[in-house]
Scaffold this active site. Structure first.
Site, short mmCIF file in Angstrom:
data_model
loop_
_atom_site.label_atom_id
_atom_site.label_comp_id
_atom_site.label_asym_id
_atom_site.label_seq_id
_atom_site.Cartn_x
_atom_site.Cartn_y
_atom_site.Cartn_z
N HIS A 17 0.86 -1.20 0.00
CA HIS A 17 0.00 0.00 0.00
C HIS A 17 0.89 1.24 0.00
CE1 HIS A 17 -3.82 2.06 1.86
NE2 HIS A 17 -3.16 2.89 1.06
N HIS A 19 1.20 4.82 -2.40
CA HIS A 19 0.82 5.67 -3.53
C HIS A 19 2.11 6.33 -3.99
CE1 HIS A 19 -3.49 5.36 -2.46
NE2 HIS A 19 -3.00 5.22 -1.24
N HIS A 197 -9.56 0.94 -1.29
CA HIS A 197 -9.55 1.55 0.04
C HIS A 197 -10.96 1.43 0.61
CE1 HIS A 197 -5.81 3.23 -1.31
NE2 HIS A 197 -5.66 4.02 -0.26
N GLU A 200 -11.34 3.23 5.89
CA GLU A 200 -10.35 4.18 6.42
C GLU A 200 -11.15 5.25 7.18
OE1 GLU A 200 -8.21 6.47 3.48
OE2 GLU A 200 -6.58 6.97 4.87
N ASP A 278 1.74 3.98 2.80
CA ASP A 278 0.68 4.80 2.21
C ASP A 278 1.25 5.99 1.42
OD1 ASP A 278 -1.94 5.30 1.59
OD2 ASP A 278 -2.57 5.96 3.57
N ASP A 279 1.53 7.09 2.10
CA ASP A 279 2.09 8.29 1.44
C ASP A 279 3.25 8.79 2.29
OD1 ASP A 279 -0.11 8.88 -0.72
OD2 ASP A 279 -1.20 8.49 1.14
N1 HPA Z 1 -6.69 7.33 1.26
C1 HPA Z 1 -7.41 7.59 0.17
N2 HPA Z 1 -6.86 8.04 -0.95
C2 HPA Z 1 -5.55 8.23 -0.99
C3 HPA Z 1 -4.77 7.98 0.11
C4 HPA Z 1 -5.36 7.50 1.30
O1 HPA Z 1 -4.73 7.24 2.34
N3 HPA Z 1 -3.49 8.27 -0.25
C5 HPA Z 1 -3.53 8.68 -1.54
N4 HPA Z 1 -4.77 8.67 -1.99
ZN ZN Z 2 -3.82 4.74 0.55
#
Ligand code: HPA
Ligand code: ZN
Length: 338
Positions: A17, A19, A197, A200, A278-279
């Site tokens: 996971h 991006h 996703h 969350e 994630d990011d």
């Molecule tokens: N959630 C949803 N969209 C996203 C995320 C995330 O954590 N990171 C990049 N796009």
């Molecule tokens: Zn994500």
């Protein structure tokens, strides 16, 4: 902890996971802005980093889409992914499944080809240089209409043999999986694997929809599934991998304190939880930082860490023989570390 920190860094792991646009570090953002003649609305790296103060997913997304504007050419996408791989190699990542958001770029006039060819060249380089294998997950932006996702799927057609899966990201609440049932069916018909996703910020209902309507192979995040014991048991029974992102959860206020992160509850329930970044450029850490954060906060043991790393391979979109080889590599590492 030093001991465990070393153990974590060397533990062979997959990142499921990530991006790739979220790995754009402020320093690289400024460099690419300069290369492309773009003026950023921030004086310097410090001022940009100071803006990374989020109370919910949308706060982050607003800044993340703006940051992506510096990515214009295939060289930019190559440099972005090359920087990620160099960093991931130091964290013991041996396989990475990169999400990319084509619509973020094609809607700005950047051709799909520039995006994907830049990423593919960095992926080939990472395998040669670091021995890291990787795959692409093409993610649809859920705040846009399903029709736009269909257009993206059509644009991707010449590269479908280089795309392993499709995903669903961006603003979750108000954009349930059901909105994309048709395009995910079309993607499945093309032989693509499926992830989304869910849970969350969205409710457990969105996780049910991801399972029942999108027919996902795994769930990205999934935290809120824990609110529903029946759903939790179903995820256990069906061995659905969850791609959990602890530092993201903290930064986006999915949890209010890392000390209350549910990763150990997930493992105890029998869920196939993994740890991912994630990011990482926006959330304060790469994959090993995420492992370390929950070791500190929740007291995970070496055994838990091995379970999580094993889950990262059993949940990967890889052939069984490659998964088995990775699991054997973990066993050898553990035996050697004792
Ligand atoms: N959630 C949803 N969209 C996203 C995320 C995330 O954590 N990171 C990049 N796009
Ligand atoms: Zn994500």
């Amino acid at each position: 902890m030093t001991d465990l920190a070393e153990f974590i860094a060397g533990l062979p792991k997959a990142e499921l996971h990530l991006h790739i646009e979220g790995s754009l570090e402020p320093e690289l953002m400024f460099r690419l802005a300069e290369r492309n003649g773009i003026t950023l609305p921030y004086r310097d790296v410090e001022e940009l980093r100071a803006a990374y103060d989020f109370t919910r997913l949308q706060d982050f997304l607003d800044i993340y889409y703006k940051g992506a504007d510096v990515l214009r050419t295939r060289a930019d996408f190559h440099d972005l992914a090359a920087a990620y791989f160099a960093r991931a190699a130091r964290d013991g990542v041996v396989h990475a499944e990169l999400m990319f958001d084509p619509q973020t770029h094609t809607d700005r006039g950047v051709p799909f080809e520039e995006v994907i060819e830049g990423l593919l060249s960095a992926m080939a380089q990472a395998e040669a240089e670091f021995g890291i294998t990787s795959q692409l997950i093409m993610s649809f932006l859920r705040h846009l209409p399903e029709e736009a996702a269909f257009e993206t799927l059509a644009m991707a057609q010449p590269w479908l043999d280089r795309i392993e899966a499709v995903g669903l990201d961006s603003s979750e609440v108000g954009h349930p999986p059901v909105k994309f049932a048709q395009v995910f069916a079309a993607a499945r018909d093309k032989g693509l694997r499926i992830t989304a996703h869910a849970g969350e910020e969205g409710p457990p209902e969105y996780v049910y929809q991801a399972l029942d309507l999108l027919k996902v192979d795994r769930i990205d995040h999934g935290n809120r599934a824990l609110e529903d014991p029946v759903l939790t048991q179903r995820l256990v029974d069906e061995e659905v991998t969850l791609t959990v992102c602890p530092l993201s959860n903290l930064k986006l206020c999915v949890i209010d304190d890392i000390a209350r992160h549910p990763i150990d509850r997930m493992l105890q329930a029998g869920l196939k939880a993994t740890i991912n970044s994630d990011d990482p450029a926006y959330f304060g850490g790469y994959i090993a930082d995420n492992y370390r954060a929950v070791v500190d906060a929740r007291g995970l043991t070496r055994g838990d860490l091995v379970t999580i790393a094993r889950n990262s391979f059993t949940g990967a979109f890889l052939p069984d023989a490659e998964i088995a080889a990775h699991l054997a590599r973990i066993d050898a590492y553990v035996a050697n570390a004792e």
